[in-house]
Scaffold this motif. Structure first.
Motif, PDB file in Angstrom:
ATOM      1  N   GLY A 226       0.812  -1.218   0.000  1.00  0.00           N
ATOM      2  CA  GLY A 226       0.000   0.000   0.000  1.00  0.00           C
ATOM      3  C   GLY A 226       0.839   1.259   0.000  1.00  0.00           C
ATOM      4  N   ILE A 227       1.894   1.277   0.804  1.00  0.00           N
ATOM      5  CA  ILE A 227       2.770   2.450   0.884  1.00  0.00           C
ATOM      6  C   ILE A 227       3.451   2.701  -0.455  1.00  0.00           C
ATOM      7  CG2 ILE A 227       4.877   3.357   1.964  1.00  0.00           C
ATOM      8  CD1 ILE A 227       4.038   1.740   4.491  1.00  0.00           C
ATOM      9  N   GLN A 228       3.900   1.629  -1.096  1.00  0.00           N
ATOM     10  CA  GLN A 228       4.636   1.782  -2.355  1.00  0.00           C
ATOM     11  C   GLN A 228       3.726   2.065  -3.552  1.00  0.00           C
ATOM     12  OE1 GLN A 228       8.588  -0.826  -1.122  1.00  0.00           O
ATOM     13  NE2 GLN A 228       7.384  -1.518  -2.848  1.00  0.00           N
ATOM     14  N   ARG A 229       2.418   2.079  -3.307  1.00  0.00           N
ATOM     15  CA  ARG A 229       1.477   2.497  -4.354  1.00  0.00           C
ATOM     16  C   ARG A 229       0.609   3.662  -3.873  1.00  0.00           C
ATOM     17  NH1 ARG A 229      -0.347  -1.972  -8.639  1.00  0.00           N
ATOM     18  NH2 ARG A 229       1.422  -3.407  -8.535  1.00  0.00           N
ATOM     19  N   ASP A 230       1.128   4.427  -2.949  1.00  0.00           N
ATOM     20  CA  ASP A 230       0.406   5.568  -2.415  1.00  0.00           C
ATOM     21  C   ASP A 230       0.670   6.791  -3.302  1.00  0.00           C
ATOM     22  OD1 ASP A 230      -0.658   7.682  -0.971  1.00  0.00           O
ATOM     23  OD2 ASP A 230       0.144   7.017   0.960  1.00  0.00           O
ATOM     24  N   PRO A 231      -0.386   7.401  -3.898  1.00  0.00           N
ATOM     25  CA  PRO A 231      -0.180   8.570  -4.764  1.00  0.00           C
ATOM     26  C   PRO A 231       0.439   9.759  -4.035  1.00  0.00           C
ATOM     27  CG  PRO A 231      -2.521   8.225  -4.301  1.00  0.00           C
ATOM     28  CD  PRO A 231      -1.790   7.007  -3.807  1.00  0.00           C
ATOM     29  N   LYS A 232       0.396   9.742  -2.713  1.00  0.00           N
ATOM     30  CA  LYS A 232       1.039  10.813  -1.935  1.00  0.00           C
ATOM     31  C   LYS A 232       2.545  10.804  -2.162  1.00  0.00           C
ATOM     32  CE  LYS A 232       1.650  12.336   2.880  1.00  0.00           C
ATOM     33  NZ  LYS A 232       1.274  12.053   4.299  1.00  0.00           N
ATOM     34  N   TYR A 233       3.101   9.617  -2.367  1.00  0.00           N
ATOM     35  CA  TYR A 233       4.545   9.483  -2.562  1.00  0.00           C
ATOM     36  C   TYR A 233       4.922   9.151  -4.005  1.00  0.00           C
ATOM     37  CZ  TYR A 233       3.967   8.778   2.480  1.00  0.00           C
ATOM     38  OH  TYR A 233       3.607   8.909   3.802  1.00  0.00           O
ATOM     39  N   TRP A 234       3.975   8.572  -4.753  1.00  0.00           N
ATOM     40  CA  TRP A 234       4.271   8.090  -6.104  1.00  0.00           C
ATOM     41  C   TRP A 234       3.147   8.518  -7.047  1.00  0.00           C
ATOM     42  CZ3 TRP A 234       9.023   6.073  -5.796  1.00  0.00           C
ATOM     43  CH2 TRP A 234       9.423   5.514  -4.594  1.00  0.00           C
ATOM     44  N   PRO A 235       3.310   9.619  -7.778  1.00  0.00           N
ATOM     45  CA  PRO A 235       2.279  10.039  -8.739  1.00  0.00           C
ATOM     46  C   PRO A 235       1.968   8.917  -9.730  1.00  0.00           C
ATOM     47  CG  PRO A 235       3.948  11.749  -8.459  1.00  0.00           C
ATOM     48  CD  PRO A 235       4.460  10.540  -7.742  1.00  0.00           C
ATOM     49  N   ASN A 236       0.700   8.762 -10.071  1.00  0.00           N
ATOM     50  CA  ASN A 236       0.252   7.660 -10.938  1.00  0.00           C
ATOM     51  C   ASN A 236       0.867   6.339 -10.463  1.00  0.00           C
ATOM     52  OD1 ASN A 236      -1.156   9.454 -12.749  1.00  0.00           O
ATOM     53  ND2 ASN A 236       0.858  10.036 -13.561  1.00  0.00           N
ATOM     54  N   PRO A 237       0.560   5.939  -9.235  1.00  0.00           N
ATOM     55  CA  PRO A 237       1.309   4.869  -8.576  1.00  0.00           C
ATOM     56  C   PRO A 237       1.209   3.510  -9.226  1.00  0.00           C
ATOM     57  CG  PRO A 237      -0.679   5.393  -7.332  1.00  0.00           C
ATOM     58  CD  PRO A 237      -0.546   6.440  -8.395  1.00  0.00           C
ATOM     59  N   ASN A 238       0.148   3.241 -10.000  1.00  0.00           N
ATOM     60  CA  ASN A 238      -0.002   1.926 -10.608  1.00  0.00           C
ATOM     61  C   ASN A 238       0.631   1.825 -11.993  1.00  0.00           C
ATOM     62  OD1 ASN A 238      -1.507   0.906  -8.384  1.00  0.00           O
ATOM     63  ND2 ASN A 238      -3.336   1.927  -9.165  1.00  0.00           N
ATOM     64  N   THR A 239       1.256   2.916 -12.420  1.00  0.00           N
ATOM     65  CA  THR A 239       1.914   2.949 -13.723  1.00  0.00           C
ATOM     66  C   THR A 239       3.372   2.541 -13.591  1.00  0.00           C
ATOM     67  OG1 THR A 239       0.460   4.729 -14.480  1.00  0.00           O
ATOM     68  CG2 THR A 239       2.530   4.425 -15.684  1.00  0.00           C
ATOM     69  N   PHE A 240       3.821   1.677 -14.485  1.00  0.00           N
ATOM     70  CA  PHE A 240       5.211   1.244 -14.519  1.00  0.00           C
ATOM     71  C   PHE A 240       6.059   2.362 -15.129  1.00  0.00           C
ATOM     72  CE2 PHE A 240       8.553  -1.040 -17.061  1.00  0.00           C
ATOM     73  CZ  PHE A 240       9.322  -1.468 -15.990  1.00  0.00           C
ATOM     74  N   ASP A 241       6.888   2.986 -14.314  1.00  0.00           N
ATOM     75  CA  ASP A 241       7.676   4.137 -14.765  1.00  0.00           C
ATOM     76  C   ASP A 241       9.057   4.109 -14.113  1.00  0.00           C
ATOM     77  OD1 ASP A 241       8.695   6.514 -15.626  1.00  0.00           O
ATOM     78  OD2 ASP A 241       7.338   7.787 -14.463  1.00  0.00           O
ATOM     79  N   PRO A 242      10.043   3.483 -14.761  1.00  0.00           N
ATOM     80  CA  PRO A 242      11.390   3.385 -14.182  1.00  0.00           C
ATOM     81  C   PRO A 242      12.050   4.724 -13.911  1.00  0.00           C
ATOM     82  CG  PRO A 242      11.119   1.815 -15.981  1.00  0.00           C
ATOM     83  CD  PRO A 242       9.928   2.720 -16.016  1.00  0.00           C
TER      84      PRO A 242
END
Length: 522
Positions: free
Chosen positions: A413-429
């Motif tokens: 959940g933390i690693q897919r939180d939009p607060k920390y990761w914009p568009n969190p479910n998108t694969f973006d290296p």
């Protein structure tokens, strides 16, 4: 008269149940901690009864619950036991790092009598046994020894490349369940770098090593029940004779480790692997006359942790990487260009320094581990010595965590939180470019855990993932096929992040590396 007595007894019983129910499930309300409303009698583990989700992924749903968006911690109930899910980065840092002595043990436990491999391995061991085991095993994972392991990994990486070359010709397509192929490779790597054994799983997919590993990770309903008791009601493991490591799997590992140690003693060879460390532990205990069957089980238990974690975590990461790249051919081509360019510069064989420092390969793997952390959550048990003050949730809440309470950190959940990761479910290296990494919230990325009890084999895992990907992608690319899942569905019976239906991809041999390499030679 009798009926009046029966009615009275039933009324009294129902009253007792009602009072118990209200007192039990009003715990978080009494302590003024935000909480998820529990289901009657089963608390917040309903997903385990409906088989709709794994509990460790459900913790991320708790984390993402819009009603809890401003909560630093959230109260839940494991059946009838209160537990905490942490959301606030500073609280997470306190538990995993700053206040580690209070949270040095996991909640889970194994039956010390019926499952000695489980109870004695470094994953399940409790302090102070855990610290002693960790200290003994850590020498396997120094930078020097990991570099020495790389030579063994490259040999098996070449076998993986040959496997795909065998099933493809230039321009031809090979359709396969990619996770299983990756598991063949990682099984061979772990058998070699840890035990000094040639498992030959790539050449023989139904060999002993791979068969036992496949069976161990097959989370049936019965196995899921065993894990439920081990992770949530550890005091019951002996009563119900719960075995995380089955008798068959334990027998296989004991035989394998005993054989490996015996052969190493005969030859005197030094490979700087886990067997060398276990052999050193054996010699120390023989010198003090402490060596016996129980000690051998302790040694074998460390090998079991290395083996099971090593092949499953890395093969899943490789498979998820190829899945994401198959959906983004532009990013896949960028990575392949980096790999092929490095191979030409290194004359066809990447050095350890080169592969560990390929920038885009590192960015891709880091992003995959953000999207797909192998353990979607980590648990810790609060434990203090007599006279010590309990952990306090202030300044967030006026609440002292009692001894024995489970505390969960929902990594997924933390690693897919939009607060920390914009568009969190998108694969973006690009999130992990050198510039962007400086902007990360430190506690928002922890695929191997953080603090003293982080994953001891994380660097070895990363290296075997990168080595495997290089040997697949230098001469092949992957594309989606009709059986490729549009979205990943996770196995609800597994505590690990596993794809439920398998990841089928097309593997195509384009022969481009050979063309580039040949042009480089001329």
């Amino acid at each position: 008269m009798l009926s009046i007595v029966i009615i009275g007894l039933l009324t009294a019983l129902l009253t007792v149940i009602y009072v118990w129910y209200r007192y039990t499930y009003d715990y978080w309300m009494r302590h003024k901690i935000p909480f998820i409303k529990p289901f009657p009698l089963i608390g917040n583990v309903q997903v385990l009864f409906t088989l709709s989700n794994s509990f460790f992924l459900y913790l991320s749903d708790v984390y993402k619950d819009s009603r809890m968006s401003k909560a630093a911690a959230v109260g839940i109930y494991i059946i009838n036991k209160p537990a905490l899910v942490l959301r606030e980065p500073e609280l997470i840092k306190s538990v995993l790092v700053q206040e580690f002595p209070r949270f040095s043990s996991r909640v889970a436990a194994c039956d010390p009598h019926g499952d000695t491999l489980g109870s004695n391995n470094v994953f399940f061991a409790r302090n102070p046994q855990w610290r002693e085991l960790r200290t003994r095993i850590s020498p396997v994972f120094t930078s020097v020894k990991i570099k020495q392991m790389y030579e063994l990994m490259t040999e098996i990486g070449s076998e993986l490349e040959s496997y795909f070359l065998k099933h493809t010709k230039t321009g031809n397509t090979y359709n396969t369940e990619i996770k299983e192929v990756c598991a063949l490779y990682t099984t061979d790597v772990i058998a070699s770098v840890a035990f000094g054994i040639q498992a030959n799983s790539i050449k023989n997919p139904n060999g002993e090593f791979r068969t036992h590993g496949r069976n161990f990770m097959n989370f049936t309903l019965g196995r899921a029940l065993s894990f439920f008791i081990a992770f949530f009601y550890p005091n019951w493991v002996s009563t119900f004779k719960v075995k995380v490591f089955t008798a068959e799997f334990s027998s296989f590992l004991r035989k394998t480790i005993d054989h490996a140690i015996t052969e190493r003693e005969k030859t005197g060879a030094i490979r700087n692997d886990l067997i060398d460390v276990l052999l050193g532990m054996k010699k120390e205990m023989l010198a003090t006359q402490e060596y016996n069957k129980e000690v051998l089980d302790v040694l074998t238990a460390q090998a079991s942790a290395f083996y099971t974690a090593g092949f499953e975590a890395s093969s899943s990461t490789m498979a998820f990487t190829l899945y994401e790249l198959a959906h983004r051919m532009d990013l896949q081509e960028r990575l392949r260009n980096e790999i092929r360019g490095a191979l030409v510069a290194d004359h066809g064989k990447l050095s350890y320094e080169t592969i560990t420092n390929l920038p885009y390969l590192g960015m891709v793997v880091d992003e995959v581990l953000r999207l797909y952390p192998v353990l979607p959550a980590v648990d810790r048990e609060h434990s203090t010595s007599e006279g010590d003050k309990p952990f306090d949730l202030r300044p967030y809440y006026d609440y002292k965590v009692p001894n024995g309470m489970a505390v969960y950190i929902p990594i997924f959940g933390i690693q897919r939180d939009p607060k920390y990761w914009p568009n969190p479910n998108t694969f973006d290296p690009e999130r992990f470019s050198a510039e962007n990494k400086k902007l990360h919230e430190p506690m928002a990325y922890m695929p191997f855990g953080i603090g003293p009890r982080n994953c001891v084999g994380g660097r070895v895992g990363l290296l075997q993932v990168k080595t495997g990907l290089v040997n697949i992608l230098k001469n092949h690319f992957v594309t989606v096929c009709d059986k490729t899942p549009a979205e990943i569905t996770f196995n609800p019976l597994s505590i690990l992040l596993q794809c439920k239906e398998g990841i089928y991809l097309n593997v195509v041999n384009d022969g481009l590396y050979e063309q580039i390499a040949n042009s480089g030679r001329t």
